[in-house]
Design an enzyme around this catalytic site. Sequence first.
Site, PDB file in Angstrom:
ATOM      1  CB  SER A 155      -0.951   0.012   1.199  1.00 29.68           C
ATOM      2  OG  SER A 155      -0.234  -0.071   2.427  1.00 29.68           O
ATOM      3  CG  HIS A 159      -0.798   4.054   4.708  1.00 29.47           C
ATOM      4  ND1 HIS A 159      -1.381   3.345   5.744  1.00 29.47           N
ATOM      5  CD2 HIS A 159      -0.501   3.143   3.738  1.00 29.47           C
ATOM      6  CE1 HIS A 159      -1.448   2.066   5.421  1.00 29.47           C
ATOM      7  NE2 HIS A 159      -0.916   1.907   4.214  1.00 29.47           N
ATOM      8  CG  ASP A 191      -2.344   5.316   8.502  1.00 24.80           C
ATOM      9  OD1 ASP A 191      -1.147   5.012   8.676  1.00 24.80           O
ATOM     10  OD2 ASP A 191      -2.949   5.107   7.441  1.00 24.80           O
TER      11      ASP A 191
END
Length: 448
Positions: A186, A430, A427
């Site tokens: 990702s 990312h 998060d």
Amino acid sequence: MQRWRQKKTPFPLFALLFCAFIVASIFYTESNREIQIQVESQASVTDVTSHALFTASLPTNFSNHFPKRLYSDKLDWSKACSSSRNYSIHDGWISSKGKPDLESGSPTRCDVFSGRWIIDNASHPLYNEGDCPYMSDQLACRKHGRPDSMYQKWRWQPHDCNLKRWNAIEMLEKLRGKRLMFVGDSLDRGQWISMVCLLQSAIGNGSKSMSPNARLTIFRAEEYNASVEFYWAPLLVESNSDDPVNHRMADRIIRPDSVLKHASEWEKADILIFNTYLWWRQGNIKLLWSSDEDGVCEELDGLGAMKFAMEAWADWVDSNVNPLEKKVFFVTMSPTHLWSREWQPGSDGNCFDEKTPINMDGYWGSGSDGPTMRMVESVLGRLESKVSILNITQLSEYRKDGHPSIYRKFWETLSPQQLSNPVSYSDCIHWCLPGVPDVWNELLFHFL
């Protein structure tokens, strides 16, 4: 540096193995399974002391499995690894001293990976989040309520030179008639989305398209006969996590000697950008060697398993890449910012509510693993000019402010306890877009 040379298997040994295979085939057949036999010669390490990147040696029996590989197009991963045994031969074969020093592969003497972040309201962001129809809800931080926008306005400035300024038309011309493919997880997908957003505004509405979301997702720039693609392969080798949607497994299983399934797509691209890292840091990995049909797997820590996968990938690059025809880049690890005490002693948070970069030259947190970097050095070292390194780790280390934190779409329902404590579900892995991955692509543009 001397190259790895292939060993020729002695003919009598080959004949013996061939006969054994014929006999085994007679007594063990399955009507619904097609098996392709792939025999690859093993490589041996020669004198590697002349190259600074060789800081680790291979386990003594690394290639023992390789002369007897069987590749099957279909594998029921749910029935794989009915039992497992520890793999321990690798113990001690990776150095843990010193900080990694990956070579940049820069065409000049300037190290564009060493520098600082500066505010640039004039040129940044390079695109607007809301103007990119291909933006991911996982990375669209402003859309999901992030109140500040300063994280979009930082520009990377090398210490002793200038990074080539981004130009979408020039990049599209570089890609004319070519396929650019990002391969990884990702984080690599985030870099791909960044590239698509950087390019799409320079293309007319009727001259661009996006394929449905699948393992291979393709953005097409029709006028340039160019494509920018993302291929989901988080562990590089074949694994039980190769489904781009259903990849959360209790046990991570890989075929450490098998890249052919993925490479059948890689080999079609003209420019390849590879990345792998975080998926190896989630506990032990089970190794299902392609020659093993009894369901017994070996179990190894993430670093050792990653070493095997990287070597299998490097073998493919070494055997299949002509640098005059195909360009290959490897992106170093993307750091996390999970512990604010590392940049602010005494605090007990993470990237949540961070609004400025770390202003500490040479900062190196626990989100970037030194032994893993040194292992990557050793593997890339033998590929010489066939792979260029995009060393994004140090420059990304400074950007504790660049993560989505709580400002993204979460597909799982958050509990009241989590919602009351934003740090608990932030998060910090990312990156928001526009943001840090845009600089990774500026570096790619600089080297193409």
